[in-house]
Design a protein around this motif. Structure first.
Motif, PDB file in Angstrom:
ATOM      1  N   ALA A 158       4.113 -16.466 -37.755  1.00 38.31           N
ATOM      2  CA  ALA A 158       3.467 -16.426 -39.072  1.00 38.31           C
ATOM      3  C   ALA A 158       2.541 -17.623 -39.158  1.00 38.31           C
ATOM      4  N   HIS A 185       9.601 -20.601 -34.501  1.00 41.91           N
ATOM      5  CA  HIS A 185       8.402 -20.147 -35.212  1.00 41.91           C
ATOM      6  C   HIS A 185       7.133 -20.680 -34.540  1.00 41.91           C
ATOM      7  N   LEU A 236       0.924 -20.479 -41.228  1.00 43.95           N
ATOM      8  CA  LEU A 236       1.232 -21.193 -42.464  1.00 43.95           C
ATOM      9  C   LEU A 236      -0.049 -21.766 -43.056  1.00 43.95           C
ATOM     10  N   SER A 275       5.829 -38.564 -41.067  1.00 45.54           N
ATOM     11  CA  SER A 275       5.127 -39.382 -40.056  1.00 45.54           C
ATOM     12  C   SER A 275       5.227 -40.852 -40.426  1.00 45.54           C
ATOM     13  N   SER A 290       0.039 -19.324 -33.015  1.00 43.36           N
ATOM     14  CA  SER A 290      -0.961 -18.770 -32.107  1.00 43.36           C
ATOM     15  C   SER A 290      -0.453 -18.563 -30.688  1.00 43.36           C
ATOM     16  N   PRO A 319       8.467 -39.549 -37.310  1.00 45.13           N
ATOM     17  CA  PRO A 319       8.231 -39.974 -35.932  1.00 45.13           C
ATOM     18  C   PRO A 319       7.058 -40.951 -35.862  1.00 45.13           C
ATOM     19  N   ILE A 378       9.617 -32.933 -41.210  1.00 42.03           N
ATOM     20  CA  ILE A 378       9.053 -33.912 -40.277  1.00 42.03           C
ATOM     21  C   ILE A 378       7.818 -34.534 -40.918  1.00 42.03           C
ATOM     22  N   GLY A 380       6.859 -24.289 -36.287  1.00 38.85           N
ATOM     23  CA  GLY A 380       6.040 -24.936 -35.257  1.00 38.85           C
ATOM     24  C   GLY A 380       6.861 -25.393 -34.078  1.00 38.85           C
ATOM     25  N   SER A 396       6.865 -23.930 -31.004  1.00 39.06           N
ATOM     26  CA  SER A 396       6.393 -23.439 -29.710  1.00 39.06           C
ATOM     27  C   SER A 396       6.124 -24.596 -28.751  1.00 39.06           C
ATOM     28  N   ARG A 397       5.959 -25.797 -29.287  1.00 38.77           N
ATOM     29  CA  ARG A 397       5.742 -26.959 -28.409  1.00 38.77           C
ATOM     30  C   ARG A 397       6.131 -28.250 -29.128  1.00 38.77           C
ATOM     31  N   THR A 407       4.342 -39.710 -30.550  1.00 41.08           N
ATOM     32  CA  THR A 407       5.308 -38.951 -29.748  1.00 41.08           C
ATOM     33  C   THR A 407       4.578 -38.001 -28.826  1.00 41.08           C
ATOM     34  N   GLY A 412       2.795 -28.829 -38.365  1.00 42.66           N
ATOM     35  CA  GLY A 412       1.880 -29.710 -39.066  1.00 42.66           C
ATOM     36  C   GLY A 412       0.555 -29.783 -38.342  1.00 42.66           C
ATOM     37  N   VAL A 413      -0.470 -30.174 -39.088  1.00 45.59           N
ATOM     38  CA  VAL A 413      -1.772 -30.386 -38.452  1.00 45.59           C
ATOM     39  C   VAL A 413      -2.239 -31.793 -38.766  1.00 45.59           C
ATOM     40  N   MET A 419       7.615 -31.620 -30.687  1.00 48.76           N
ATOM     41  CA  MET A 419       8.926 -31.964 -31.242  1.00 48.76           C
ATOM     42  C   MET A 419       9.667 -30.753 -31.773  1.00 48.76           C
TER      43      MET A 419
HETATM   44  P1  NAP Z   1       2.204 -30.104 -31.966  1.00 48.65           P
HETATM   45  O1  NAP Z   1       2.400 -30.267 -30.527  1.00 48.65           O
HETATM   46  O2  NAP Z   1       0.902 -30.434 -32.565  1.00 48.65           O
HETATM   47  O3  NAP Z   1       2.631 -28.619 -32.342  1.00 48.65           O
HETATM   48  C1  NAP Z   1       2.427 -28.170 -33.644  1.00 48.65           C
HETATM   49  C2  NAP Z   1       3.261 -26.936 -33.875  1.00 48.65           C
HETATM   50  O4  NAP Z   1       2.996 -26.479 -35.200  1.00 48.65           O
HETATM   51  C3  NAP Z   1       2.920 -25.824 -32.956  1.00 48.65           C
HETATM   52  O5  NAP Z   1       4.112 -25.100 -32.678  1.00 48.65           O
HETATM   53  C4  NAP Z   1       1.986 -24.953 -33.754  1.00 48.65           C
HETATM   54  O6  NAP Z   1       2.074 -23.580 -33.397  1.00 48.65           O
HETATM   55  C5  NAP Z   1       2.517 -25.151 -35.161  1.00 48.65           C
HETATM   56  N1  NAP Z   1       1.475 -25.028 -36.158  1.00 48.65           N
HETATM   57  C6  NAP Z   1       0.400 -25.820 -36.344  1.00 48.65           C
HETATM   58  N2  NAP Z   1      -0.331 -25.355 -37.375  1.00 48.65           N
HETATM   59  C7  NAP Z   1       0.284 -24.267 -37.821  1.00 48.65           C
HETATM   60  C8  NAP Z   1       0.014 -23.339 -38.867  1.00 48.65           C
HETATM   61  N3  NAP Z   1      -1.052 -23.444 -39.639  1.00 48.65           N
HETATM   62  N4  NAP Z   1       0.861 -22.352 -39.061  1.00 48.65           N
HETATM   63  C9  NAP Z   1       1.932 -22.221 -38.279  1.00 48.65           C
HETATM   64  N5  NAP Z   1       2.255 -23.053 -37.285  1.00 48.65           N
HETATM   65  C10 NAP Z   1       1.420 -24.060 -37.065  1.00 48.65           C
HETATM   66  O7  NAP Z   1       3.320 -30.828 -32.780  1.00 48.65           O
HETATM   67  P2  NAP Z   1       3.938 -32.286 -32.631  1.00 48.65           P
HETATM   68  O8  NAP Z   1       2.922 -33.257 -32.252  1.00 48.65           O
HETATM   69  O9  NAP Z   1       5.195 -32.200 -31.894  1.00 48.65           O
HETATM   70  O10 NAP Z   1       4.245 -32.564 -34.166  1.00 48.65           O
HETATM   71  C11 NAP Z   1       5.262 -31.944 -34.882  1.00 48.65           C
HETATM   72  C12 NAP Z   1       5.325 -32.542 -36.261  1.00 48.65           C
HETATM   73  O11 NAP Z   1       5.463 -33.939 -36.159  1.00 48.65           O
HETATM   74  C13 NAP Z   1       4.078 -32.309 -37.082  1.00 48.65           C
HETATM   75  O12 NAP Z   1       4.433 -32.104 -38.427  1.00 48.65           O
HETATM   76  C14 NAP Z   1       3.328 -33.630 -36.952  1.00 48.65           C
HETATM   77  O13 NAP Z   1       2.521 -33.863 -38.075  1.00 48.65           O
HETATM   78  C15 NAP Z   1       4.478 -34.608 -36.885  1.00 48.65           C
HETATM   79  N6  NAP Z   1       4.155 -35.877 -36.205  1.00 48.65           N
HETATM   80  C16 NAP Z   1       3.677 -35.887 -34.923  1.00 48.65           C
HETATM   81  C17 NAP Z   1       3.482 -37.098 -34.286  1.00 48.65           C
HETATM   82  C18 NAP Z   1       3.049 -37.176 -32.856  1.00 48.65           C
HETATM   83  O14 NAP Z   1       2.691 -38.262 -32.392  1.00 48.65           O
HETATM   84  N7  NAP Z   1       3.064 -36.099 -32.116  1.00 48.65           N
HETATM   85  C19 NAP Z   1       3.721 -38.291 -34.957  1.00 48.65           C
HETATM   86  C20 NAP Z   1       4.192 -38.242 -36.258  1.00 48.65           C
HETATM   87  C21 NAP Z   1       4.428 -37.038 -36.862  1.00 48.65           C
HETATM   88  P3  NAP Z   1       1.008 -22.906 -32.338  1.00 48.65           P
HETATM   89  O15 NAP Z   1       0.912 -23.805 -31.213  1.00 48.65           O
HETATM   90  O16 NAP Z   1       1.605 -21.600 -32.019  1.00 48.65           O
HETATM   91  O17 NAP Z   1      -0.272 -22.849 -32.998  1.00 48.65           O
END
Ligand code: NAP
Length: 777
Positions: A587, A560, A589, A671, A563, A714, A669, A537, A539-540, A717, A623-624, A542
């Motif tokens: 891929a 990795h 996940l 939370s 979409s 995190p 990663i 994950g 592509s964007r 973020t 993560g989702v 963290m």
């Molecule tokens: P994000 O902007 O939501 O990006 C998620 C990334 O995961 C994207 O690259 C996406 O790829 C990929 N992804 C999502 N579902 C996927 C799947 N089923 N299969 C493969 N790839 C998948 O991420 P983020 O907010 O930076 O968060 C990163 C991590 O930190 C996550 O585990 C999240 O739970 C954790 N987290 C985030 C926060 C926050 O405030 N942002 C706080 C605590 C923890 P595509 O875009 O190509 O689909």
């Protein structure tokens, strides 16, 4: 003795330019270093200010020229006051003017950024050796005694070197017979004089841009005085020689220097070494002394660090003396000649005339310019060695796999370089494969065209040259009698599999064949050079920041995504623009067959780029979120969250362990929501809780292999979500953090990068709070 006791790998005595450059070089190559200087603050005296071509190239190689700002260039030079054009072909012809104080600032900052521990106000009082180490006793700033122990001590402490005296080095040579009086004076309005030989003596006057005039004067036949002159003495002598009265000016700095010429018989005594003026004392004519010293440091740093890391032996360390002592000797002899021509009375006029005629001949001019600029230095192992062996590699364009750069930039991180010639396809592949076991110490790149002066890598018809970290060619295809492996082993130590691995330099198995352009790295070192990483994950958010950060540290990173292919390609492009290496891998996940799909693509790419499928670092970041309260969430939604956030990381780890060498790194990663209640995210928090269990239990299982696994949690973020565009929402989210702001992806990426390095080797099974203090309540 006080309780203040320090143990390190190298103690450098003297925080002048030579000591600071050496300290930086040692740190760049992974050695721990403490620098001691008896002055409590850097000197403000305007000592040497001339940098010659080779020194400029050295500073360029380490990326230090930008820090020096706009440096005035003067193509004119002199030999004993006889003017001649100093410029030779190359990127930095002629002499360059930089105040020593500025040079020290830049080198000091660089060394400190690399982690050198510079301690001022420490005067060395005693040295004792055990055969295994050296203990240095020093008097600290408050007069309190301090004791430090190191494997090696290097004296860069100038012509009155304490290390040289206490270490029992012999220092034969001749005492001063003549001297120049020197003063920097404000408020003068006198004509400029460039080595003017007048009836009674020699006079020099040069006004600096800040309005201060430097005057230097010698009265023919006068003998050196004892101690520093007063300004009155300088003014009186000036009056006698020039007829001008400078007594009304304000003296800022007054001193004198003589033509004493001494050189340590040996630059190394066991665990003690000398560099710069500590090793050789000469008249500071034309700035050669400073340049000579900086080049000593550049020769010594990488060798000493290699010996400390167990990658080099006595022979490598002794090559420092063998290479630098003759260079010092040659410079001293040219300086003695210059002193004679400059300060001799009418009896040298005839010799000066002959010299002046000779400098009109192009080959004589080039010979003298080569000597003064340092460009003629050659470290050949035998006098019969043909070019380009022992010569410096001139700066030339070169191409890494991911774009163009220069040979200077390719040497920036302090590793060696196997520079391949264009063409020669089959032979190139052979050489690339031969260098693979040294890829943690030697980069491979392709020259864009024949490097000037070397007739192309390897000389006529050759396919490559091997270059040391200080830029000198030690092996050339088609020229050297031995094969590349023997040269690689001699200069870079045993191939990876057999290399001892002290913590500071632990490197994984060989991976990268071509490491591209150097770039501005935050730490100045590549702590993950030669390693491969997968960030899911990325592509964007963290993941993107973590991928970029790991690449900055030298890792080859698999970006990795599932979409957004364009976003993933953008991450790869960004890494490559900065000279890093990355590739995208797709891929989805959380669906059947996800792990095999990811690893199928990943392994093919790794094999292609590195010749191996080793994966050293896995970051489970994808993560989702749920965003659905406990009353409304469906079993399908629940399953999906668990499939992506917990099940996929588990099986990715299971699969990755087949590819992961001992000493690998896994970062999950999680939370802050595993410790901070939010009823809308119960399912999500549960999935992250499950993820955290992975670290706890796997950590125990993987400890024997030196593999660490940790959870990074995190807080809120910024990740490009539209909510971060609403100021009120951001303000409210920021108020949860102790720092009153939302996290940036880089805040978390830095933590991930740290956990991926050797420095985090002692942390495993941990929950690392990266919430910016949100969990403090
Ligand atoms: P994000 O902007 O939501 O990006 C998620 C990334 O995961 C994207 O690259 C996406 O790829 C990929 N992804 C999502 N579902 C996927 C799947 N089923 N299969 C493969 N790839 C998948 O991420 P983020 O907010 O930076 O968060 C990163 C991590 O930190 C996550 O585990 C999240 O739970 C954790 N987290 C985030 C926060 C926050 O405030 N942002 C706080 C605590 C923890 P595509 O875009 O190509 O689909």
């Amino acid at each position: 003795m006080s309780g203040d006791y320090t143990e390190t790998e190298v103690i450098v005595v003297g925080a002048g330019p030579v000591g600071l450059l050496l300290a930086g070089e040692l740190r760049l190559a992974g050695a721990d270093v403490v620098v001691l200087d008896k002055l409590t603050a850097p000197t403000t005296e305007s000592r040497a200010s001339t940098l010659h071509s080779r020194t400029m190239e050295i500073l360029d190689t380490r990326g230090l020229l930008d820090g020096l700002g706009d440096i005035p260039n003067d193509p004119a030079g002199h030999f004993g006051g006889i003017p001649f054009g100093l410029a030779l072909p190359g990127p930095y012809p002629g002499q360059w003017k930089v105040a020593q104080t500025r040079l020290e600032e830049v080198l000091g900052q660089w060394a400190a950024d690399l982690g050198a521990d510079v301690r001022r106000g420490h005067e060395v009082t005693a040295l004792t050796g055990t055969g295994e180490s050296v203990t240095v006793e020093a008097r600290g700033p408050d007069g309190a005694p301090t004791s430090l122990r190191a494997a090696y001590v290097v004296g860069c402490d100038g012509e009155h070197s304490a290390v040289r005296t206490l270490g029992g080095f012999d220092f034969p040579g001749t005492d001063s017979e003549r001297e120049l009086l020197r003063a920097d004076v404000a408020g003068l309005d006198i004509p400029a004089r460039r080595f003017e030989r007048l009836e009674g003596g020699l006079a020099v006057a040069a006004r600096r841009p800040d309005g201060v005039t430097r005057v230097m004067v010698h009265e023919y036949g006068s003998r050196p005085r004892r101690g520093a002159p007063s300004f009155e003495e300088v003014a009186d002598t000036w009056k006698r020689i020039t007829g001008e009265d400078i007594g009304g000016g304000t003296p800022l700095w007054v001193n004198s220097f003589g033509d004493a010429s001494r050189q340590a018989g040996h630059y190394r005594r066991g665990r003690l070494l000398l560099a710069g003026d500590a090793a050789h004392q000469q008249m500071p004519i034309g700035g050669q002394a400073l340049n000579l010293g900086l080049q000593d440091a550049f020769n010594l740093g990488w060798k000493l660090a290699a010996v400390i890391a167990g990658r080099g032996g006595e022979e490598l360390l002794d090559s420092y003396h063998e290479e630098r002592h003759p260079v010092g000797q040659a410079v001293q002899s040219n300086i003695r000649t210059q002193a004679l021509l400059l300060l001799g009375g009418p009896e040298v006029d005839a010799v000066r005339e002959v010299f002046a005629e000779l400098t009109g001949h192009e080959d004589v001019r080039a010979h003298l310019a080569g000597m003064i600029s340092g460009l003629d230095v050659r470290y050949a192992r035998s006098a019969d060695d043909p070019a380009p062996l022992g010569l410096r590699l001139p700066r030339a364009d070169a191409v890494g796999e991911d774009g163009g750069t220069t040979t200077s930039e390719l040497l920036r991180t302090g590793r060696g370089l196997l520079l391949l010639a264009p063409g020669h396809e089959a032979r190139r592949e052979e050489l690339r494969a031969a260098a693979l076991p040294w890829s943690d110490r030697v980069r491979v790149a392709t020259a864009a065209e024949a490097a000037e002066g070397t007739d192309g890598p390897g000389g006529p018809g050759g396919a490559a040259v091997l270059v040391r970290p200080d830029g000198y060619v030690v092996w050339a295809d088609g020229v050297s009698a031995e094969g590349p492996a023997a040269a690689l082993e001699r200069w870079f130590g045993p191939a990876s599999a057999r290399t001892p691995r002290p913590a500071a330099v632990r490197e994984p198995a060989a991976v990268s064949a071509v490491v591209p352009a150097a770039r501005e790295r935050r730490s100045g070192t590549e702590r993950l050079a030669g390693r491969t990483a997968l960030v899911t994950g990325s592509s964007r958010g963290m993941g993107r920041a973590a991928a970029i950060r790991l690449a900055e540290e030298g890792a080859l990173v698999a970006v990795h995504y599932t979409s957004d292919e364009a976003a993933a390609r953008d991450v790869v492009a960004s890494v490559e623009r900065d000279g890093g290496r990355a590739f995208a891998v797709r891929a989805e996940l959380g669906v059947p067959g996800d792990v095999d799909a990811l690893f199928g693509a990943l392994e093919a790419d790794l094999l292609d780029r590195t010749g191996s499928t080793d994966l050293h670092i896995l970051v489970n970041n994808a993560g989702v979120m749920g965003g659905v309260g406990p009353d409304d969430i469906t079993p399908e939604q629940f399953d999906r969250i668990f499939a992506v956030n917990a099940k996929a990381p588990f099986f990715l780890i299971q699969r990755a362990l087949r590819n992961m060498p001992d000493g690998g790194r896994i970062v999950n990663i999680s939370s802050g929501l595993t410790r901070f209640a939010n009823p809308d995210e119960i399912a999500y928090a549960m999935s992250k809780g499950a993820l955290e269990q992975l670290a706890l239990h796997f950590a125990k299982a993987l400890g024997p292999r030196g593999i660490t696994i940790n959870s990074v949690a995190p807080g809120i973020t910024r990740n490009g979500s539209p909510v971060f565009d609403i100021p009120e929402a951001v303000e409210q989210m920021a108020s949860l953090s102790a720092f009153n702001r939302v996290g940036e992806p880089e805040d978390v990426a830095d933590v991930v990068a740290f956990l991926a390095t050797d420095e985090a080797r002692w942390i495993t099974g941990s929950f690392v709070d990266a919430t910016g203090g949100t969990l403090l309540g």
